[in-house]
Design a protein around this motif. Structure first.
Motif, PDB file in Angstrom:
ATOM      1  N   ILE A  28       0.021  11.782   1.143  1.00  0.00           N
ATOM      2  CA  ILE A  28       1.509  11.161   0.897  1.00  0.00           C
ATOM      3  C   ILE A  28       2.651  11.976   1.545  1.00  0.00           C
ATOM      4  O   ILE A  28       2.550  13.390   1.061  1.00  0.00           O
ATOM      5  CB  ILE A  28       1.624  10.669  -0.582  1.00  0.00           C
ATOM      6  N   LYS A  29       3.518  11.518   2.473  1.00  0.00           N
ATOM      7  CA  LYS A  29       4.810  12.614   2.597  1.00  0.00           C
ATOM      8  C   LYS A  29       5.887  11.728   2.345  1.00  0.00           C
ATOM      9  O   LYS A  29       5.998  10.830   2.584  1.00  0.00           O
ATOM     10  CB  LYS A  29       4.325  12.744   4.054  1.00  0.00           C
ATOM     11  N   VAL A  30       7.007  12.770   2.157  1.00  0.00           N
ATOM     12  CA  VAL A  30       8.338  12.390   1.770  1.00  0.00           C
ATOM     13  C   VAL A  30       9.497  13.231   2.621  1.00  0.00           C
ATOM     14  O   VAL A  30       9.230  14.601   2.263  1.00  0.00           O
ATOM     15  CB  VAL A  30       8.690  12.259   0.315  1.00  0.00           C
ATOM     16  N   LEU A  37       0.846  -1.186   0.089  1.00  0.00           N
ATOM     17  CA  LEU A  37      -0.108   0.059  -0.030  1.00  0.00           C
ATOM     18  C   LEU A  37       0.948   1.324  -0.099  1.00  0.00           C
ATOM     19  O   LEU A  37       0.495   2.241  -0.577  1.00  0.00           O
ATOM     20  CB  LEU A  37      -0.917   0.013   1.198  1.00  0.00           C
ATOM     21  N   LEU A  38       1.863   1.149   0.720  1.00  0.00           N
ATOM     22  CA  LEU A  38       2.750   2.470   0.940  1.00  0.00           C
ATOM     23  C   LEU A  38       3.410   2.497  -0.454  1.00  0.00           C
ATOM     24  O   LEU A  38       3.725   3.729  -0.867  1.00  0.00           O
ATOM     25  CB  LEU A  38       4.022   2.072   1.996  1.00  0.00           C
ATOM     26  N   GLY A  81       5.662   7.982   4.149  1.00  0.00           N
ATOM     27  CA  GLY A  81       4.374   7.866   4.661  1.00  0.00           C
ATOM     28  C   GLY A  81       3.275   7.900   3.936  1.00  0.00           C
ATOM     29  O   GLY A  81       3.249   8.861   3.013  1.00  0.00           O
ATOM     30  N   MET A  82       2.268   7.348   4.252  1.00  0.00           N
ATOM     31  CA  MET A  82       0.844   7.248   3.483  1.00  0.00           C
ATOM     32  C   MET A  82      -0.263   7.169   4.677  1.00  0.00           C
ATOM     33  O   MET A  82      -0.301   6.355   5.450  1.00  0.00           O
ATOM     34  CB  MET A  82       0.779   6.255   2.427  1.00  0.00           C
ATOM     35  N   GLN A  83      -1.204   8.089   4.277  1.00  0.00           N
ATOM     36  CA  GLN A  83      -2.447   7.906   5.057  1.00  0.00           C
ATOM     37  C   GLN A  83      -3.631   7.805   4.132  1.00  0.00           C
ATOM     38  O   GLN A  83      -3.693   8.524   3.137  1.00  0.00           O
ATOM     39  CB  GLN A  83      -2.775   9.203   5.893  1.00  0.00           C
ATOM     40  N   GLN A 129       1.335   9.269  -6.446  1.00  0.00           N
ATOM     41  CA  GLN A 129       2.012   8.001  -5.919  1.00  0.00           C
ATOM     42  C   GLN A 129       3.394   7.818  -6.531  1.00  0.00           C
ATOM     43  O   GLN A 129       4.134   7.103  -5.832  1.00  0.00           O
ATOM     44  CB  GLN A 129       0.942   7.106  -6.146  1.00  0.00           C
ATOM     45  N   GLY A 130       3.478   8.317  -7.596  1.00  0.00           N
ATOM     46  CA  GLY A 130       4.730   7.999  -8.351  1.00  0.00           C
ATOM     47  C   GLY A 130       5.851   8.525  -7.818  1.00  0.00           C
ATOM     48  O   GLY A 130       7.066   7.683  -7.888  1.00  0.00           O
TER      49      GLY A 130
END
Length: 360
Positions: free
Chosen positions: A91-93, A45-46, A80-82, A101-102
């Motif tokens: 989405i966080k980087v 999922l992540l 991280g993904m919620q 998502q890419g």
């Protein structure tokens, strides 16, 4: 990205998961329904934004909650993904929100190996095309943007075909030209990558199925000798009747052929599973040659592979620098393989959604 820390919240039956000090190989064992595969599902999922078990977030987000969270950390990255019930996601980087998502997929190349599945060979062109495009995404910088332009143009052309069965060829001319331009670029990129991929595939095929001669044959989805624009023009009437575009890279395929015929008709179930392993391992090897390491999800390793095949697979993944997450009902044989190959690993027991580290 070598994951050193993994946090999972509100995914299926898993209790709050906080794993630290993850190793190149991480083995999760427990009874059926304990939550082993849910750990792999969370990592999937992540990396991809979707589950490999369901298309509906409500099926993997815990009951009576609104979201699920997966967080991973390496020595250099935090991602991280919620995921919300609505399907929306955050989405966080490295603490910053990102749009697509890419961007996560680039950081965390991921392969899901299912020893029990023969879908890629038996279930038509789509899974083989998806397999090719996974490789394209990670090794060909132009691919993703070109595919997005092509997909948007295709969607618009199909919408026009469905809405008006009396469209003339001139009405579709600008869409035909755009679709042809993007499609020809995609075809060229895919052809180059297939050519580079083939030696890696043949090398892994010899390791797993040395007695067989199997060739990959790329089919572009249109008559490449005359060009896509020619097909869009010549089959205009048929496209109007169907209400969709018949020819183009969206119909591409990789045919797998033996000296006796198509692999899906000739090979045994066991041979098909090893062929799929060779295809995916060769993709991992190609990325490895570009200094890109792959996270591998290996579900139910001992279910359908014999001891020799298990050891060969584990050894090959270790050679390719992969970080591997393995689930199994029988962990003794997996431990023995890892011990015999001198591979660093961590063992986890999963019971009723709770994960416990087993000291070495």
């Amino acid at each position: 990205m070598l994951i050193t820390r993994l946090n999972i919240e509100r995914v299926r039956n898993l209790k709050a998961v906080a794993l630290h000090g993850l190793q190149p190989f991480n083995v999760f064992y427990g009874s059926n329904g304990s939550g082993k595969t849910s750990v792999l599902e969370a990592v999937h999922l992540l990396a991809t934004g979707r589950s490999f078990r369901t298309h509906l977030p409500k099926n993997y987000i815990q009951h009576h909650t609104q979201d699920a969270i997966v967080f991973a950390q390496s020595e250099t990255e935090k991602i991280g993904m919620q995921k919300y019930l609505s399907g929306e996601q955050l989405i966080k980087v490295n603490g910053d929100s990102v749009a697509t998502q890419g961007q996560l997929a680039k950081i965390l190349p991921l392969q899901h190996l299912e020893p029990q599945s023969t879908d890629i060979i038996d279930y038509g062109a789509k899974p083989r095309r998806q397999m090719l495009d996974w490789l394209m995404f990670h090794v060909e910088p132009e691919f993703y943007a070109t595919w997005q332009f092509y997909a948007r143009t295709l969607k618009q052309r199909n919408s026009l075909l469905k809405s008006n069965r009396y469209l003339s060829l001139s009405d579709l001319e600008p869409w035909n030209k755009m679709l042809s331009d993007y499609g020809e670029i995609l075809h060229s990129l895919r052809s180059m990558v297939i050519e580079k991929w083939t030696p890696f595939f043949q090398a892994d095929l010899k390791r797993l199925l040395p007695q067989l001669d199997i060739q990959m044959e790329y089919q572009p989805g249109f008559h490449d000798e005359t060009g896509l624009l020619n097909d869009l023009t010549n089959y205009h009437s048929k496209d109007l009747e169907r209400g969709y575009t018949e020819y183009g890279p969206h119909r591409a395929d990789i045919r797998l052929k033996t000296t006796l015929g198509e692999a899906d008709a000739i090979l045994s179930r066991g041979q098909k599973k090893l062929l799929i392993m060779a295809l995916k391992l060769s993709q991992i090897a190609m990325l490895h040659s570009c200094n890109k390491e792959t996270v591998v999800l290996l579900d139910d390793l001992t279910a359908e592979l014999d001891l020799t095949a298990q050891q060969r697979l584990i050894e090959r993944l270790s050679q390719l620098g992969s970080q591997v997450f393995i689930t199994t009902l029988e962990y003794d044989s997996v431990k023995n393989h890892l011990h015999d190959l001198s591979i660093s690993y961590q063992l986890f027991n999963v019971e009723q959604g709770q994960i416990r580290v087993i000291p070495q």
